[in-house]
Design a protein around this motif. Structure first.
Motif, PDB file in Angstrom:
ATOM      1  N   GLU A 161      19.760   8.714 -15.449  1.00  0.00           N
ATOM      2  CA  GLU A 161      18.349   9.073 -15.593  1.00  0.00           C
ATOM      3  C   GLU A 161      17.773   9.626 -14.281  1.00  0.00           C
ATOM      4  O   GLU A 161      17.099  10.646 -14.268  1.00  0.00           O
ATOM      5  CB  GLU A 161      17.565   7.843 -16.035  1.00  0.00           C
ATOM      6  CG  GLU A 161      16.093   8.160 -16.242  1.00  0.00           C
ATOM      7  CD  GLU A 161      15.480   7.323 -17.348  1.00  0.00           C
ATOM      8  OE1 GLU A 161      16.134   7.173 -18.396  1.00  0.00           O
ATOM      9  OE2 GLU A 161      14.365   6.815 -17.149  1.00  0.00           O
ATOM     10  N   ASP A 162      18.097   8.944 -13.176  1.00  0.00           N
ATOM     11  CA  ASP A 162      17.564   9.372 -11.881  1.00  0.00           C
ATOM     12  C   ASP A 162      18.095  10.743 -11.462  1.00  0.00           C
ATOM     13  O   ASP A 162      17.374  11.557 -10.906  1.00  0.00           O
ATOM     14  CB  ASP A 162      17.924   8.344 -10.794  1.00  0.00           C
ATOM     15  CG  ASP A 162      17.066   7.078 -10.886  1.00  0.00           C
ATOM     16  OD1 ASP A 162      16.102   7.074 -11.673  1.00  0.00           O
ATOM     17  OD2 ASP A 162      17.372   6.104 -10.177  1.00  0.00           O
ATOM     18  N   THR A 163      19.390  10.955 -11.694  1.00  0.00           N
ATOM     19  CA  THR A 163      20.004  12.196 -11.214  1.00  0.00           C
ATOM     20  C   THR A 163      19.912  13.325 -12.236  1.00  0.00           C
ATOM     21  O   THR A 163      20.149  14.484 -11.904  1.00  0.00           O
ATOM     22  CB  THR A 163      21.496  11.993 -10.889  1.00  0.00           C
ATOM     23  OG1 THR A 163      22.146  11.485 -12.063  1.00  0.00           O
ATOM     24  CG2 THR A 163      21.699  11.023  -9.739  1.00  0.00           C
ATOM     25  N   GLY A 164      19.625  12.962 -13.488  1.00  0.00           N
ATOM     26  CA  GLY A 164      19.611  13.962 -14.549  1.00  0.00           C
ATOM     27  C   GLY A 164      21.002  14.454 -14.915  1.00  0.00           C
ATOM     28  O   GLY A 164      21.168  15.467 -15.580  1.00  0.00           O
ATOM     29  N   ARG A 165      22.000  13.709 -14.463  1.00  0.00           N
ATOM     30  CA  ARG A 165      23.375  14.128 -14.761  1.00  0.00           C
ATOM     31  C   ARG A 165      23.848  13.537 -16.081  1.00  0.00           C
ATOM     32  O   ARG A 165      23.265  12.589 -16.605  1.00  0.00           O
ATOM     33  CB  ARG A 165      24.309  13.656 -13.646  1.00  0.00           C
ATOM     34  CG  ARG A 165      24.142  14.467 -12.382  1.00  0.00           C
ATOM     35  CD  ARG A 165      25.118  13.996 -11.329  1.00  0.00           C
ATOM     36  NE  ARG A 165      25.012  14.838 -10.151  1.00  0.00           N
ATOM     37  CZ  ARG A 165      25.616  14.558  -9.003  1.00  0.00           C
ATOM     38  NH1 ARG A 165      26.342  13.470  -8.877  1.00  0.00           N
ATOM     39  NH2 ARG A 165      25.488  15.373  -7.975  1.00  0.00           N
ATOM     40  N   THR A 166      24.943  14.077 -16.567  1.00  0.00           N
ATOM     41  CA  THR A 166      25.565  13.536 -17.768  1.00  0.00           C
ATOM     42  C   THR A 166      26.928  12.967 -17.380  1.00  0.00           C
ATOM     43  O   THR A 166      27.479  13.329 -16.331  1.00  0.00           O
ATOM     44  CB  THR A 166      25.786  14.644 -18.823  1.00  0.00           C
ATOM     45  OG1 THR A 166      26.662  15.629 -18.238  1.00  0.00           O
ATOM     46  CG2 THR A 166      24.477  15.287 -19.235  1.00  0.00           C
ATOM     47  N   PRO A 167      27.495  12.086 -18.207  1.00  0.00           N
ATOM     48  CA  PRO A 167      28.809  11.516 -17.885  1.00  0.00           C
ATOM     49  C   PRO A 167      29.865  12.596 -17.670  1.00  0.00           C
ATOM     50  O   PRO A 167      30.794  12.412 -16.872  1.00  0.00           O
ATOM     51  CB  PRO A 167      29.140  10.666 -19.112  1.00  0.00           C
ATOM     52  CG  PRO A 167      27.832  10.338 -19.740  1.00  0.00           C
ATOM     53  CD  PRO A 167      26.921  11.502 -19.436  1.00  0.00           C
ATOM     54  N   GLU A 168      29.710  13.722 -18.376  1.00  0.00           N
ATOM     55  CA  GLU A 168      30.728  14.774 -18.285  1.00  0.00           C
ATOM     56  C   GLU A 168      30.824  15.371 -16.881  1.00  0.00           C
ATOM     57  O   GLU A 168      31.797  16.029 -16.545  1.00  0.00           O
ATOM     58  CB  GLU A 168      30.433  15.900 -19.291  1.00  0.00           C
ATOM     59  CG  GLU A 168      30.651  15.526 -20.754  1.00  0.00           C
ATOM     60  CD  GLU A 168      29.607  14.545 -21.283  1.00  0.00           C
ATOM     61  OE1 GLU A 168      28.440  14.599 -20.827  1.00  0.00           O
ATOM     62  OE2 GLU A 168      29.962  13.710 -22.136  1.00  0.00           O
ATOM     63  N   GLU A 169      29.795  15.153 -16.073  1.00  0.00           N
ATOM     64  CA  GLU A 169      29.825  15.703 -14.720  1.00  0.00           C
ATOM     65  C   GLU A 169      30.693  14.859 -13.775  1.00  0.00           C
ATOM     66  O   GLU A 169      30.821  15.171 -12.605  1.00  0.00           O
ATOM     67  CB  GLU A 169      28.397  15.844 -14.182  1.00  0.00           C
ATOM     68  CG  GLU A 169      27.634  16.941 -14.922  1.00  0.00           C
ATOM     69  CD  GLU A 169      26.191  17.058 -14.470  1.00  0.00           C
ATOM     70  OE1 GLU A 169      25.973  17.397 -13.300  1.00  0.00           O
ATOM     71  OE2 GLU A 169      25.291  16.805 -15.305  1.00  0.00           O
ATOM     72  N   TYR A 170      31.234  13.765 -14.297  1.00  0.00           N
ATOM     73  CA  TYR A 170      32.112  12.915 -13.485  1.00  0.00           C
ATOM     74  C   TYR A 170      33.521  12.923 -14.064  1.00  0.00           C
ATOM     75  O   TYR A 170      33.700  12.892 -15.278  1.00  0.00           O
ATOM     76  CB  TYR A 170      31.587  11.476 -13.450  1.00  0.00           C
ATOM     77  CG  TYR A 170      30.294  11.367 -12.684  1.00  0.00           C
ATOM     78  CD1 TYR A 170      30.307  11.226 -11.306  1.00  0.00           C
ATOM     79  CD2 TYR A 170      29.067  11.437 -13.335  1.00  0.00           C
ATOM     80  CE1 TYR A 170      29.127  11.155 -10.583  1.00  0.00           C
ATOM     81  CE2 TYR A 170      27.886  11.367 -12.625  1.00  0.00           C
ATOM     82  CZ  TYR A 170      27.921  11.230 -11.248  1.00  0.00           C
ATOM     83  OH  TYR A 170      26.756  11.176 -10.544  1.00  0.00           O
ATOM     84  N   ASP A 171      34.502  12.955 -13.175  1.00  0.00           N
ATOM     85  CA  ASP A 171      35.884  12.862 -13.650  1.00  0.00           C
ATOM     86  C   ASP A 171      36.220  11.417 -13.992  1.00  0.00           C
ATOM     87  O   ASP A 171      37.125  11.149 -14.786  1.00  0.00           O
ATOM     88  CB  ASP A 171      36.849  13.359 -12.572  1.00  0.00           C
ATOM     89  CG  ASP A 171      36.629  14.825 -12.281  1.00  0.00           C
ATOM     90  OD1 ASP A 171      36.425  15.579 -13.249  1.00  0.00           O
ATOM     91  OD2 ASP A 171      36.623  15.199 -11.094  1.00  0.00           O
ATOM     92  N   LEU A 172      35.519  10.506 -13.337  1.00  0.00           N
ATOM     93  CA  LEU A 172      35.817   9.095 -13.550  1.00  0.00           C
ATOM     94  C   LEU A 172      34.549   8.295 -13.268  1.00  0.00           C
ATOM     95  O   LEU A 172      33.856   8.536 -12.276  1.00  0.00           O
ATOM     96  CB  LEU A 172      36.933   8.665 -12.593  1.00  0.00           C
ATOM     97  CG  LEU A 172      37.630   7.352 -12.879  1.00  0.00           C
ATOM     98  CD1 LEU A 172      38.460   7.457 -14.149  1.00  0.00           C
ATOM     99  CD2 LEU A 172      38.553   6.993 -11.714  1.00  0.00           C
ATOM    100  N   ILE A 173      34.270   7.366 -14.162  1.00  0.00           N
ATOM    101  CA  ILE A 173      33.183   6.412 -13.922  1.00  0.00           C
ATOM    102  C   ILE A 173      33.857   5.053 -13.981  1.00  0.00           C
ATOM    103  O   ILE A 173      34.409   4.657 -15.012  1.00  0.00           O
ATOM    104  CB  ILE A 173      32.075   6.550 -14.991  1.00  0.00           C
ATOM    105  CG1 ILE A 173      31.425   7.935 -14.864  1.00  0.00           C
ATOM    106  CG2 ILE A 173      31.036   5.438 -14.832  1.00  0.00           C
ATOM    107  CD1 ILE A 173      30.580   8.328 -16.036  1.00  0.00           C
ATOM    108  N   VAL A 174      33.868   4.373 -12.865  1.00  0.00           N
ATOM    109  CA  VAL A 174      34.671   3.155 -12.810  1.00  0.00           C
ATOM    110  C   VAL A 174      33.801   1.966 -12.411  1.00  0.00           C
ATOM    111  O   VAL A 174      32.972   2.064 -11.507  1.00  0.00           O
ATOM    112  CB  VAL A 174      35.883   3.377 -11.862  1.00  0.00           C
ATOM    113  CG1 VAL A 174      35.459   3.580 -10.434  1.00  0.00           C
ATOM    114  CG2 VAL A 174      36.865   2.221 -11.943  1.00  0.00           C
TER     115      VAL A 174
END
Lengths: 338, 155
Positions: free
Chosen positions: A218-231
């Motif tokens: 929400e803060d960054t306005g990013r989506t999960p797809e913008e990360y190769d890995l969320i760990v």
């Protein structure tokens, strides 16, 4: 403005994660990531006469490895952010005595790794340090005896238990140099959804992790797809499933890019691993050992590491209180030069 | 736009319900069978020792209990020191917690663990950490039972 949204810090100077050190015990060394750690210490006592002293050695060793890789000495480091699980964070305090680096002690339970890394990046970004070190440690035997029973006690643990990782991870953050960049940090709120069993840390911490991850998007306005890995740090298999379900309820489908250090560090067939790994060293060693190496090999460009901590004490637990949890997330990107 | 994790009473109840679905249940049936087998085996071994003390060492049915218990305590403590008993305990559960050996393990494990804090405050002070409640409530229970039994005799 360096703060974006409610809880996220953006670091305009993109501090460099110049070097990292990771050292683990024998069980972690035998695990699937064994090759990725800088050192595996086969002796749980690390040549010392108590478990606590051994944990300190792990802490010191991780810091020394991180410094040695770039040929720096402790004297050149401006600040050390460190913490661990033991009462009065003695591992970090005593290791800081040996290392003789200006020291800020932290307690964030198993979230300490990213709490420290976020602060180190902040300090460097703000110009208060050229080099900042963030380190944390945990030891299976010291955690067992403080939070549960004596190590040799024959009590039966339920399948939802987790195994405290023995080891330590340290990261050296610098103003300039080559290496992955730290771009953002999202500082989590303490979340407690009423889990009371100390054998259900993963389920207790999952809501905190979800809260921080959602807040980050929400803060960054990013989506999960913008990360190769969320760990996540140490939700382990049960907490991970709960986090997946909670994120999906909010419309976030992370799929295969969503992992957990507590699941990665052990092979489920290893003895007494139960749901997976836990402890400050879990997230620290997996991130600084395994994940950074994958970044350097070019397999990952941008990752979000969300370290999760259960902020209970044996006392609060015996008094029947539920487990407050916190999660801090840091974004690490592959550097242009690396 | 995502809503963050809610923390109200209702949210907690819902979360607990959801978490329950994911937390695996303790395998009670398997645990009971394992406990029965291991606990039974330890008792059978105790009976075997008892018989040896009676047959070969001239103890009576009544007095053979003491050396038998001593041997069981010795073996349980030895296995604790060798780091075997806790593994047995993980598999056997309540089976290896049967009074004599389980108690010895609880005492020895605490004593070993706290050796690093010295003999007085460490070993001496912490030895009963795990086993202490058993003694306290064992004594309390014995007192209550004795009281009831005496009262019944009076009636």
């Amino acid at each position: 403005m360096p703060r974006i949204g409610k809880q996220t810090w953006e670091f305009p100077s993109r501090p460099v994660l110049l070097s990292a050190g990771s050292i683990v015990g024998p069980k972690e060394g035998e695990g699937p990531l064994g090759q990725d750690f800088d050192a595996v210490e086969e002796d749980m006592y690390f040549g010392q006469d108590s478990w606590e002293k051994a944990e300190r050695r792990f802490f010191e060793q991780a810091c020394e490895i991180a410094l040695k890789k770039v040929g720096l000495s402790g004297e050149e480091v401006n600040v050390l952010y460190g913490g661990d699980l033991l009462n009065q964070i003695i591992s970090a305090n005593f290791a800081a005595r040996t290392l003789a680096i200006p020291f800020v002690g932290l307690f964030g339970a198993c979230s300490t790794s990213m709490e420290g890394l976020a602060l180190a990046a902040l300090t460097v970004d703000a110009g208060y340090a050229d080099y900042a070190l963030a380190a944390t440690s945990s030891h299976h035997a010291t955690a067992e005896r403080q939070f549960r029973y004596p190590t040799e006690y024959g009590g039966q643990k339920p399948p939802s238990s987790q195994c405290t990782v023995t080891g330590s991870g340290a990261a050296l953050v610098a103003k300039t140099g080559s290496g992955p960049r730290i771009t953002h940090a999202t500082i989590g709120k303490v979340v407690d959804l009423g889990i009371t069993s100390p054998f259900e840390m993963g389920p207790a911490m999952a809501p905190a992790a979800v809260d921080t991850i959602l807040r980050h998007f929400e803060d960054t306005g990013r989506t999960p797809e913008e990360y190769d890995l969320i760990v996540t740090g140490d939700l382990a298999s049960i907490g991970h499933k709960i986090a997946v379900e909670m994120l999906e309820d909010q419309g976030y489908y992370l799929g295969d890019r969503f992992k957990d250090c507590g699941i990665l560090i052990y092979d489920p067939d290893q003895e007494e691993v139960f749901a997976g790994g836990s402890g400050c060293a879990c997230c620290a060693t997996v991130t600084y050992g395994h994940l950074l190496k994958r970044m350097l090999r070019g397999e990952l460009d941008r990752i979000l590491v969300c370290a999760t901590g259960a902020l209970l004490s044996p006392l609060s637990n015996q008094q029947g209180e539920s487990i407050p949890c916190v999660a801090h997330a840091v974004v690490i990107e592959r550097g242009e030069e690396s | 736009m995502a809503t963050m994790v809610k923390q109200g009473v209702k949210a907690k109840a819902e979360f607990k319900k959801m978490a329950r679905r994911h937390v695996p249940k303790r395998p009670v049936a398997a645990n009971v069978i394992k406990a029965f087998l291991v606990g039974g085996a330890i008792c059978l071994f105790g009976q075997f020792l008892n018989q040896i003390f009676i047959t070969y060492f001239g103890f009576t049915q009544k007095s053979a209990g003491n050396p038998t218990v001593a041997v069981l305590i010795f073996l349980a403590t030895l296995l604790t020191g060798l780091g075997v008993y806790d593994r047995l305990g993980q598999w056997a559960g309540a089976g290896s917690a049967v009074p004599v050996t389980g108690f010895a393990n609880a005492m020895a494990a605490a004593a070993i663990e706290h050796r690093s804090e010295g003999f007085v405050l460490g070993v001496g002070g912490q030895m009963f950490k795990v086993a202490g409640p058993v003694i306290v409530y064992g004594t309390v229970a014995a007192f209550v039972v004795a009281l009831i039994s005496q009262l019944l005799k009076l009636l």
